[in-house]
Design a protein around this motif. Structure first.
Motif, PDB file in Angstrom:
ATOM      1  N   VAL A 182      -7.100   2.509  -6.630  1.00  0.00           N
ATOM      2  CA  VAL A 182      -6.729   4.138  -6.025  1.00  0.00           C
ATOM      3  C   VAL A 182      -7.823   4.682  -5.213  1.00  0.00           C
ATOM      4  N   PHE A 183      -7.625   5.243  -4.047  1.00  0.00           N
ATOM      5  CA  PHE A 183      -8.643   5.845  -3.520  1.00  0.00           C
ATOM      6  C   PHE A 183      -8.242   7.147  -3.075  1.00  0.00           C
ATOM      7  N   LEU A 184      -9.404   8.081  -3.253  1.00  0.00           N
ATOM      8  CA  LEU A 184      -8.824   9.623  -3.165  1.00  0.00           C
ATOM      9  C   LEU A 184     -10.056  10.245  -2.429  1.00  0.00           C
ATOM     10  N   VAL A 185      -9.798  11.375  -1.614  1.00  0.00           N
ATOM     11  CA  VAL A 185     -10.716  12.206  -1.014  1.00  0.00           C
ATOM     12  C   VAL A 185     -10.669  13.642  -1.511  1.00  0.00           C
ATOM     13  N   HIS A 186     -11.727  14.293  -1.812  1.00  0.00           N
ATOM     14  CA  HIS A 186     -11.747  15.601  -2.535  1.00  0.00           C
ATOM     15  C   HIS A 186     -13.004  16.424  -2.073  1.00  0.00           C
ATOM     16  N   VAL A 215      -3.258   2.212  -3.534  1.00  0.00           N
ATOM     17  CA  VAL A 215      -2.647   3.724  -3.482  1.00  0.00           C
ATOM     18  C   VAL A 215      -3.553   4.487  -2.835  1.00  0.00           C
ATOM     19  N   THR A 216      -3.342   5.279  -1.881  1.00  0.00           N
ATOM     20  CA  THR A 216      -4.420   6.486  -1.377  1.00  0.00           C
ATOM     21  C   THR A 216      -3.784   7.907  -1.400  1.00  0.00           C
ATOM     22  N   CYS A 217      -4.649   8.851  -1.437  1.00  0.00           N
ATOM     23  CA  CYS A 217      -4.075  10.087  -1.111  1.00  0.00           C
ATOM     24  C   CYS A 217      -5.324  11.064  -0.783  1.00  0.00           C
ATOM     25  N   ASN A 218      -4.954  11.835   0.125  1.00  0.00           N
ATOM     26  CA  ASN A 218      -5.647  13.127   0.526  1.00  0.00           C
ATOM     27  C   ASN A 218      -4.957  14.058   0.104  1.00  0.00           C
ATOM     28  N   ILE A 253       0.957  -1.152  -0.080  1.00  0.00           N
ATOM     29  CA  ILE A 253      -0.058  -0.064  -0.050  1.00  0.00           C
ATOM     30  C   ILE A 253       0.886   1.313  -0.053  1.00  0.00           C
ATOM     31  N   ILE A 254       0.677   2.226  -0.840  1.00  0.00           N
ATOM     32  CA  ILE A 254       1.324   3.450  -1.029  1.00  0.00           C
ATOM     33  C   ILE A 254       0.292   4.690  -0.459  1.00  0.00           C
ATOM     34  N   ASP A 255       0.675   5.487   0.303  1.00  0.00           N
ATOM     35  CA  ASP A 255      -0.079   6.699   0.664  1.00  0.00           C
ATOM     36  C   ASP A 255       0.722   7.878   0.074  1.00  0.00           C
TER      37      ASP A 255
END
Length: 254
Positions: free
Chosen positions: A174-178, A125-128, A55-57
């Protein structure tokens, strides 16, 4: 790396805050960007392998998402954070929680992270990411740590999604929040980089208020077809956290 105790871990104006009903602690400071509910929502939304995997953040900040994900998986987790102060806080939080065997923090620009991390190897992959376009005076007015975290100064939404696609393997997620107003942009850019939107969930501050957060999952080279999940309501009529959000923040024991 040796583990460290509370008396060794804090610097300057830092404090140790509780995570998940005291199971974890995280270093925070009022002089840099502290984690928000958005990070907790993203960690909860993300579907991750339970045992093995990578997992990569991206935009890891003080390590909040890697720490939260570590409670649900034995997979290896890498956090990528550009700002030296935040990356150092994340590393010390990981040491304090005795998670150095599972979590590693890279102090690096996400736009060039594929020079040190292999492409198409991550399962998730996750990213805020930063939410707001860059005003001309972002770095001149106020705290530069906050400006970089909130505004597209060091990376754009296109940069984030491009790098996410480069890192995740075919069939990976891939998981994103926006912000909801960027949802169409997100979908357009995801498809540009071979990420097919599969799940979308809106978050509302109260039941009768407009959504102010959106969560989205994409699968690399996935088939078309998206599910819109039931919305998350953050506060009830008395402005207290709903049971769903309380469990995310404090765990099922609260």
């Amino acid at each position: 790396m040796e583990e460290c105790g509370m008396e060794e871990v804090l610097l300057e104006d830092e404090r140790l805050d509780f995570l998940l009903a005291e199971d974890l602690r995280i270093i925070q400071s009022p002089s840099v960007f502290s984690f928000s509910l958005d990070a907790v929502l993203l960690a909860n939304f993300s579907r991750i392998p339970k045992k093995k995997g990578k997992i990569i953040d991206l935009c890891s900040g003080n390590g909040i998402i890697p720490l939260l994900l570590s409670t649900r998986t034995n997979a290896s987790i890498i956090g990528v954070e550009l700002q030296q102060r935040l990356a150092d806080m994340a590393k010390r939080s990981i040491r304090y929680n005795k998670l150095t065997e599972q979590i590693e923090i890279y102090e690096h620009d996400l736009r060039t992270i594929t020079s040190v991390l292999p492409k198409e190897r991550a399962d998730v992959v996750t990213c805020n990411p930063p939410y707001f376009a860059t005003p001309p005076t972002s770095l001149k007015n106020g705290n530069p740590h906050l400006a970089i975290a909130r505004h597209e100064i060091m990376c754009t939404l296109d940069d984030v999604i491009k790098t996410s696609s480069e890192l995740v393997k075919q069939g990976g997620k891939v998981f994103l929040v926006h912000r909801p107003e960027r949802l169409i942009d997100m979908i357009d850019i995801m498809r540009k980089y071979r990420l097919e939107p599969k799940r979308v969930q809106m978050v509302h501050p109260q039941i009768h208020k407009d959504a102010n957060t959106v969560l989205i999952e994409g699968i690399k080279d996935g088939k078309p077809g998206v599910k819109y999940l039931p919305p998350i309501i953050v506060h009830d009529a008395e402005h207290a956290y709903t049971d769903e959000v309380r469990e995310m923040l404090y765990g099922s024991r609260s």
